[in-house]
Design an enzyme around this catalytic site. Sequence first.
Site, PDB file in Angstrom:
ATOM      1  N   ASN A  87       0.839  -1.196   0.000  1.00 59.32           N
ATOM      2  CA  ASN A  87       0.000   0.000   0.000  1.00 59.32           C
ATOM      3  C   ASN A  87       0.874   1.245   0.000  1.00 59.32           C
ATOM      4  O   ASN A  87       1.889   1.288   0.709  1.00 59.32           O
ATOM      5  CB  ASN A  87      -0.892  -0.003   1.249  1.00 59.32           C
ATOM      6  CG  ASN A  87      -1.846  -1.187   1.277  1.00 59.32           C
ATOM      7  OD1 ASN A  87      -2.420  -1.546   0.262  1.00 59.32           O
ATOM      8  ND2 ASN A  87      -1.994  -1.802   2.441  1.00 59.32           N
ATOM      9  N   HIS A 100       6.665  -2.076   3.053  1.00 56.37           N
ATOM     10  CA  HIS A 100       6.501  -3.477   3.456  1.00 56.37           C
ATOM     11  C   HIS A 100       5.607  -4.163   2.451  1.00 56.37           C
ATOM     12  O   HIS A 100       4.589  -3.624   2.041  1.00 56.37           O
ATOM     13  CB  HIS A 100       5.911  -3.582   4.869  1.00 56.37           C
ATOM     14  CG  HIS A 100       4.736  -2.696   5.108  1.00 56.37           C
ATOM     15  ND1 HIS A 100       4.861  -1.348   5.365  1.00 56.37           N
ATOM     16  CD2 HIS A 100       3.407  -2.960   5.104  1.00 56.37           C
ATOM     17  CE1 HIS A 100       3.658  -0.830   5.516  1.00 56.37           C
ATOM     18  NE2 HIS A 100       2.758  -1.779   5.356  1.00 56.37           N
TER      19      HIS A 100
HETATM   20  P1  5GP Z   1      -0.167  -1.037   6.062  1.00 55.65           P
HETATM   21  O1  5GP Z   1      -1.541  -0.685   6.601  1.00 55.65           O
HETATM   22  O2  5GP Z   1       0.802   0.099   6.304  1.00 55.65           O
HETATM   23  O3  5GP Z   1      -0.165  -1.507   4.651  1.00 55.65           O
HETATM   24  O4  5GP Z   1       0.308  -2.288   6.895  1.00 55.65           O
HETATM   25  C1  5GP Z   1       0.917  -2.175   8.149  1.00 55.65           C
HETATM   26  C2  5GP Z   1       0.812  -3.525   8.801  1.00 55.65           C
HETATM   27  O5  5GP Z   1       1.744  -3.571   9.864  1.00 55.65           O
HETATM   28  C3  5GP Z   1      -0.564  -3.835   9.388  1.00 55.65           C
HETATM   29  O6  5GP Z   1      -1.064  -5.020   8.783  1.00 55.65           O
HETATM   30  C4  5GP Z   1      -0.294  -3.997  10.873  1.00 55.65           C
HETATM   31  O7  5GP Z   1      -1.079  -5.028  11.456  1.00 55.65           O
HETATM   32  C5  5GP Z   1       1.187  -4.310  10.919  1.00 55.65           C
HETATM   33  N1  5GP Z   1       1.876  -3.879  12.118  1.00 55.65           N
HETATM   34  C6  5GP Z   1       1.804  -2.643  12.688  1.00 55.65           C
HETATM   35  N2  5GP Z   1       2.611  -2.582  13.763  1.00 55.65           N
HETATM   36  C7  5GP Z   1       3.197  -3.801  13.878  1.00 55.65           C
HETATM   37  C8  5GP Z   1       4.126  -4.349  14.814  1.00 55.65           C
HETATM   38  O8  5GP Z   1       4.594  -3.695  15.760  1.00 55.65           O
HETATM   39  N3  5GP Z   1       4.500  -5.641  14.623  1.00 55.65           N
HETATM   40  C9  5GP Z   1       4.015  -6.387  13.579  1.00 55.65           C
HETATM   41  N4  5GP Z   1       4.454  -7.650  13.490  1.00 55.65           N
HETATM   42  N5  5GP Z   1       3.147  -5.893  12.688  1.00 55.65           N
HETATM   43  C10 5GP Z   1       2.725  -4.619  12.839  1.00 55.65           C
END
Ligand code: 5GP
Length: 114
Positions: A87, A100
């Site tokens: 994203n 990521h």
């Molecule tokens: P985005 O919404 O930016 O595409 O995805 C971020 C992802 O990071 C989310 O799915 C969220 O659950 C994950 N996430 C956020 N903080 C942490 C963390 O401290 N540890 C892990 N393992 N995942 C995280």
Amino acid sequence: MTDCIFCRIARGEIPAEVVYEDDELIAFRDLNPQAPVHVLVIPRRHIATINDIEPGDAELAGRLYLAARKVAEAEGVAERGYRTVMNCNSEAGQSVYHIHMHILAGRAMQWPPG
Ligand code: 5GP
Ligand code: ZN
């Protein structure tokens, strides 16, 4: 970006369930999984969004996919199928500003995504 949460995971300062790592990348399970398999692959080096990927990062960007392939094979979902998602910025739902690649698998995926 010393206080970036994914930089801190890459440095081992915050615990994560790591499933793959090499000199440039680290892959770990998502804290809030959206599928039976939900792994994030990140570069160790801080890059905020896809918009910040430079031409010199082309090999690194390709390595994200090679890592995704390895993770999918190790998780046993390579043949059944899996989805990779990255994203970019708020309207796409990016919440952590360190790039990521999501690897999602273990259930039937819908299309189009929400
Ligand atoms: P985005 O919404 O930016 O595409 O995805 C971020 C992802 O990071 C989310 O799915 C969220 O659950 C994950 N996430 C956020 N903080 C942490 C963390 O401290 N540890 C892990 N393992 N995942 C995280
Ligand atoms: Zn970072």
